[in-house]
Design an enzyme around this catalytic site. Structure first.
Site, mmCIF file in Angstrom:
data_model
loop_
_atom_site.group_PDB
_atom_site.id
_atom_site.type_symbol
_atom_site.label_atom_id
_atom_site.label_comp_id
_atom_site.label_asym_id
_atom_site.label_seq_id
_atom_site.Cartn_x
_atom_site.Cartn_y
_atom_site.Cartn_z
ATOM 1 N N ASP A 190 0.862 -1.176 0.000
ATOM 2 C CA ASP A 190 0.000 0.000 0.000
ATOM 3 C C ASP A 190 0.903 1.232 0.000
ATOM 4 O O ASP A 190 1.877 1.294 0.750
ATOM 5 C CB ASP A 190 -0.874 -0.043 1.256
ATOM 6 C CG ASP A 190 -1.837 1.117 1.353
ATOM 7 O OD1 ASP A 190 -1.742 2.041 0.530
ATOM 8 O OD2 ASP A 190 -2.681 1.098 2.267
ATOM 9 N N SER A 191 0.582 2.208 -0.816
ATOM 10 C CA SER A 191 1.471 3.361 -1.005
ATOM 11 C C SER A 191 1.621 4.241 0.224
ATOM 12 O O SER A 191 2.534 5.047 0.308
ATOM 13 C CB SER A 191 0.948 4.225 -2.151
ATOM 14 O OG SER A 191 -0.275 4.835 -1.777
ATOM 15 N N ASP B 201 -7.923 -7.231 1.504
ATOM 16 C CA ASP B 201 -7.025 -7.354 2.650
ATOM 17 C C ASP B 201 -7.697 -6.716 3.849
ATOM 18 O O ASP B 201 -8.587 -5.877 3.703
ATOM 19 C CB ASP B 201 -5.699 -6.630 2.378
ATOM 20 C CG ASP B 201 -5.871 -5.114 2.487
ATOM 21 O OD1 ASP B 201 -5.603 -4.549 3.570
ATOM 22 O OD2 ASP B 201 -6.318 -4.487 1.511
ATOM 23 N N CYS C 174 -13.140 -27.487 11.313
ATOM 24 C CA CYS C 174 -11.967 -26.791 10.803
ATOM 25 C C CYS C 174 -10.782 -27.757 10.730
ATOM 26 O O CYS C 174 -10.563 -28.557 11.639
ATOM 27 C CB CYS C 174 -11.618 -25.615 11.702
ATOM 28 S SG CYS C 174 -10.136 -24.721 11.194
ATOM 29 N N CYS D 140 -7.560 -26.873 10.625
ATOM 30 C CA CYS D 140 -6.279 -26.268 11.004
ATOM 31 C C CYS D 140 -5.670 -26.950 12.221
ATOM 32 O O CYS D 140 -6.360 -27.613 13.004
ATOM 33 C CB CYS D 140 -6.430 -24.765 11.231
ATOM 34 S SG CYS D 140 -7.080 -24.280 12.838
ATOM 35 N N CYS E 271 -7.279 -26.210 15.730
ATOM 36 C CA CYS E 271 -8.486 -26.958 16.091
ATOM 37 C C CYS E 271 -8.184 -28.435 16.334
ATOM 38 O O CYS E 271 -8.891 -29.096 17.093
ATOM 39 C CB CYS E 271 -9.531 -26.794 14.995
ATOM 40 S SG CYS E 271 -10.242 -25.122 14.947
ATOM 41 N N HIS F 153 -5.563 -19.461 13.396
ATOM 42 C CA HIS F 153 -6.892 -20.018 13.109
ATOM 43 C C HIS F 153 -7.736 -19.062 12.269
ATOM 44 O O HIS F 153 -8.375 -19.483 11.297
ATOM 45 C CB HIS F 153 -7.635 -20.340 14.404
ATOM 46 C CG HIS F 153 -9.081 -20.649 14.163
ATOM 47 N ND1 HIS F 153 -9.525 -21.867 13.698
ATOM 48 C CD2 HIS F 153 -10.186 -19.852 14.254
ATOM 49 C CE1 HIS F 153 -10.834 -21.831 13.532
ATOM 50 N NE2 HIS F 153 -11.257 -20.627 13.859
#
Length: 360
Positions: free
Chosen positions: A73-74, A252, A290, A292, A295, A321
């Site tokens: 981002d500038s 984002d 989930c 991940c 979890c 997570h």
């Protein structure tokens, strides 16, 4: 998108690594989750550690040990948020450092130069973002300056690319506040600039949700369909799914990691506040569905204990997570689009998400 550090499938969510790091996570964590691109911020890196340090390190990728893509981002939004510490002119923006109070000047050309030094795979033009509730006069002034800055940034970027020493892309930024005709004008100018991609700026700046949805849909429809379209600063499932529905490719937000550090985690059945007493003896995972590692290995009770004890591990696990959750949501979007069932995917997800346990 084919970028200099690999291809990026869209739609894509980019974790925010403002200072050259996604808070509480390592680069290996981000790769394990499956991210192909992250975001860093020109304003913050320019102030600390400074472009000279990053240049000597061989660029931002080497400095932070990340061999995949980086969008920067500038700094336009940071300058916007420092309203009491900045002065904007046609030439550029004077601002006062939030770190030590020192005064600095950034022009659209300088923003390009800094991002070239960083080695950004995608760099953003310097823009002037006007606030929610701004008058038409202020919005017109901000758009006029943004348009002039785009022309200058575009020329500087093309000059840098022509040398062969830099091969990153420049994205223009649509502004226009919440005025329909100004958005139309900005879209036409961004398209005419022929930058490789276009961002929709000036949304999610305090406006009501219904206004966000209205201008998101309108803004997306005004932009060329063949170019990547990026809405800056959104991260809630509702906003992301709406953006995808309207053809947005990139987004984002700091929300997922910030809320993770504050003990709020996301599940397919709604968000959970770990601090709630009802989690004290709950030895189930955050989300049973989930996949991940958090979890698989840790319970709500344990995570609540970490949060209440102010242990750093809670920030690490909750942030991991939450980013896994949003990446999984985006992967689901891509699969649904390929199978021509996106609207059903969105409807089913939100029905469950908004009517789930909401343990808050």
């Amino acid at each position: 998108m084919s970028l200099s550090h690999g291809d990026v499938k869209t739609p894509v969510f980019m974790p925010v690594g403002t200072n050259g790091t996604v808070k509480a996570l390592t680069c290996d964590d981000l790769k394990e989750i499956g991210f192909e691109i992250i975001l860093s911020n020109t304003y913050h890196l320019y102030l600390r550690p400074g472009e000279d340090v990053i240049e000597k390190a061989g660029g931002l990728h080497k400095f932070m040990n990340w061999d995949r893509n980086i969008l920067t981002d500038s700094g336009g939004f940071q300058v916007f948020s420092l309203s009491a510490l900045r002065k904007i002119t046609q030439e550029g923006a004077w601002f006062q450092s939030h770190i030590d109070g020192s005064k600095h000047f950034i022009s659209p050309e300088k923003a390009v130069d800094i991002q070239v030094t960083l080695g950004s795979d995608i760099q953003m033009q310097l823009d002037y973002c006007s606030h929610w509730g701004a008058s038409r006069k202020e919005a017109e002034k901000a758009l006029g300056i943004t348009n002039e800055w785009l022309e200058r940034a575009n020329a500087k970027w093309r000059e840098a690319v022509s040398t062969g020493a830099y091969n990153g892309s420049l994205f223009s930024i649509m502004q226009g506040n919440f005025f329909h005709d100004l958005r139309q004008k900005s879209a036409e100018i961004c398209a005419a600039s022929q930058t490789p991609g276009i961002a929709i700026g000036g949304l999610s700046v305090g406006e009501p949700a219904e206004v966000f949805y209205e201008f998101l849909a309108e803004s997306a429809a005004l932009l060329p369909a063949e170019k990547p379209r990026y809405v800056m600063g959104i991260g809630t499932p509702e906003y992301v799914l709406s953006a995808v529905e309207h053809g947005i490719d990139m987004f984002d937000c700091v929300l997922l990691t910030r809320e993770g550090r504050n003990g709020r985690v996301y599940t397919n059945s709604g968000p959970i506040a770990l601090k709630k007493a009802e989690n004290t003896f709950d030895f189930s995972p955050i989300d049973k569905e989930c996949g991940c590692i958090v979890c698989h290995n840790y319970s709500r009770a344990y995570l609540r204990h970490l949060f209440k004890s102010k242990e750093i591990l809670c920030s690490m696990l909750a942030s991991y997570h939450n980013l896994y959750f949003i990446n999984n949501l985006i992967t689901g979007c891509r699969n649904a689009i390929e199978e021509n069932r996106f609207l059903k995917y969105k409807e089913d997800f939100l029905a469950r998400y908004n009517n789930g346990e909401h343990n808050e």
